[in-house]
Enzyme design. Structure first.
Site, PDB file in Angstrom:
ATOM      1  N   LYS A 140       0.846  -1.208   0.000  1.00 24.25           N
ATOM      2  CA  LYS A 140       0.000   0.000   0.000  1.00 24.25           C
ATOM      3  C   LYS A 140       0.875   1.250   0.000  1.00 24.25           C
ATOM      4  O   LYS A 140       0.601   2.223  -0.707  1.00 24.25           O
ATOM      5  CB  LYS A 140      -0.944  -0.012   1.210  1.00 24.25           C
ATOM      6  CG  LYS A 140      -2.073  -1.028   1.068  1.00 24.25           C
ATOM      7  CD  LYS A 140      -2.829  -1.252   2.375  1.00 24.25           C
ATOM      8  CE  LYS A 140      -3.836  -2.398   2.210  1.00 24.25           C
ATOM      9  NZ  LYS A 140      -4.535  -2.755   3.459  1.00 24.25           N
TER      10      LYS A 140
ATOM     11  N   GLN B 173      -4.656  -1.309   9.661  1.00 26.33           N
ATOM     12  CA  GLN B 173      -4.528  -2.641   9.058  1.00 26.33           C
ATOM     13  C   GLN B 173      -5.107  -3.710   9.988  1.00 26.33           C
ATOM     14  O   GLN B 173      -4.764  -3.775  11.166  1.00 26.33           O
ATOM     15  CB  GLN B 173      -3.044  -2.929   8.773  1.00 26.33           C
ATOM     16  CG  GLN B 173      -2.807  -4.238   8.053  1.00 26.33           C
ATOM     17  CD  GLN B 173      -3.434  -4.283   6.657  1.00 26.33           C
ATOM     18  OE1 GLN B 173      -3.367  -3.305   5.907  1.00 26.33           O
ATOM     19  NE2 GLN B 173      -4.068  -5.397   6.322  1.00 26.33           N
TER      20      GLN B 173
ATOM     21  N   ASP C 209     -11.031   3.112   3.948  1.00 22.61           N
ATOM     22  CA  ASP C 209     -11.378   1.696   3.859  1.00 22.61           C
ATOM     23  C   ASP C 209     -12.899   1.509   3.824  1.00 22.61           C
ATOM     24  O   ASP C 209     -13.380   0.428   3.494  1.00 22.61           O
ATOM     25  CB  ASP C 209     -10.816   0.930   5.076  1.00 22.61           C
ATOM     26  CG  ASP C 209      -9.559   0.134   4.725  1.00 22.61           C
ATOM     27  OD1 ASP C 209      -9.348  -0.136   3.519  1.00 22.61           O
ATOM     28  OD2 ASP C 209      -8.793  -0.207   5.650  1.00 22.61           O
TER      29      ASP C 209
END
Ligand code: NDP
Length: 323
Positions: free
Chosen positions: A66, A110, A136
């Site tokens: 990422k 994460q 997200d």
């Protein structure tokens, strides 16, 4: 290419292959001028704040990818790490710092958070992320907006699947879609996105009765289960579009032989590396499907492309609201 090296593409002959890697590249190329325009107007790059807690090896790889892809596009990143033993409060403090930072546009925590932070740690941390920075799309506000079909920031994997279907010009309106898997990050949001595009959607899960028959009614079949090669050809209506979200690492040679066969490229890759990836869809489904995604090289690359897209969008939207 990893997909070619593992024979993901080669072993799915028969059906048209939906190439997520190529589309991901095209999405990133389309984002580049938007990043440049943002930098010119704002005097700073769009920025992503990331929190990585604990030592999960998969998470290390995901976060590294990422960051690498963000920076390649000109998005700044700010990675904060916490040890697995850190108290939950420290994760919350970092999210709150990112929320307050004017020059941070997107926040990514994460998964999974370390077990020691508590069973509800992820839910609590998603509750804390500012909806304007929720790249997200996992916060309850983002989820609620998605239900109401007024979402800004949509979860990345489901958004990637929709981009792939659109790019391949797959008809969605009026078609039967079956999504196997009902997680908050893939199955449920994807079912909603398909519904908003007027598919007739069925969501299946571990308690679904007669799953192969239910799946075999689908024009668009999505497997988001986490079980290697679970979806065999019996699940697939001839000509259906099959989207394989699953990413499963196989480390057992017998399992590789059972799924891919003794002379397969996957087995050759396994002999070299001791590990290969399998999707949730069995390779024999490609003989029946009209179109299918490879693993790797299908949905996976689009997830990161959509994260970049959400970050650029969050930066643009925040700037617009400031003016
Ligand atoms: P979860 O474990 O959260 O959800 C799995 C779902 O599959 C659940 O709804 C579960 O049902 C269902 N399921 C499990 N076993 C069966 C069964 N025997 N029959 C029918 N349904 C079953 O997984 P995720 O949604 O997080 O991920 C799914 C897969 O996608 C994984 O392989 C993951 O690695 C991959 N993934 C890939 C991404 C990408 O970028 N390509 C991104 C995110 C995930 P129930 O609810 O009843 O338990």
């Amino acid at each position: 290419m990893q997909a070619a090296a593992e024979g993901g593409a080669v072993e799915r002959e028969g059906a048209r292959l939906l190439d997520g890697a190529a589309l991901s590249q095209a999405i990133r190329e389309r984002l580049a001028p938007r990043v440049e325009a943002f930098i010119a107007a704002a005097g700073r790059p769009p920025a992503l704040g990331l929190l990585l807690a604990g030592n999960d090896p998969g998470s290390e790889i995901y976060v590294r990818n990422k960051i690498r892809q963000s920076e390649a596009l000109g998005i700044a990143t700010d990675l904060r790490r916490l040890p697995a033993t850190a108290p939950f409060r420290e994760a919350l403090d970092i999210v709150e710092e990112f929320n307050a930072a004017d020059a941070v546009d997107g926040i990514l925590v994460q998964s999974p958070l370390p077990a020691g932070m508590g069973a509800d740690a992820e839910a609590r941390v998603f509750d804390a992320i500012s909806p304007a920075k929720d790249v997200d799309g996992f916060s309850p506000v983002s989820a609620g907006r998605l239900v109401q079909h007024r979402a800004g920031l949509v979860p990345c994997t489901p958004a990637g699947v929709m981009a792939l279907l659109d790019h391949a010009a797959v008809d969605i309106a009026g078609r039967r879609a079956v999504v196997i898997g009902r997680s908050d990050i893939v199955g449920k949001p994807l079912a909603l996105l398909l519904l908003h595009r007027h598919a007739t959607v069925t969501v299946c899960h571990s308690r679904t009765v007669d799953l192969p028959q239910v799946a075999a009614a689908a024009d668009i079949l999505v497997a988001a289960i986490g079980r290697p090669a679970f979806v065999t050809r019996d699940f697939v209506k001839p000509g259906a579009t099959v989207i394989d979200v699953g990413i499963n690492a196989l480390t057992d040679r017998g399992e590789v032989v059972a799924i891919f066969g003794p002379g397969s490229k996957k087995l050759a890759a396994f002999e070299r590396r001791g590990r290969v990836l399998s999707g949730d869809v069995h390779p024999d489904a490609a003989a029946v499907a009209g179109a299918i995604t490879p693993v790797p090289g299908g949905v996976g690359p689009l997830t990161i492309a959509q994260l970049l897209s959400n970050t650029v969008r969050a930066a643009e939207d925040r700037r617009r609201e400031d003016q």
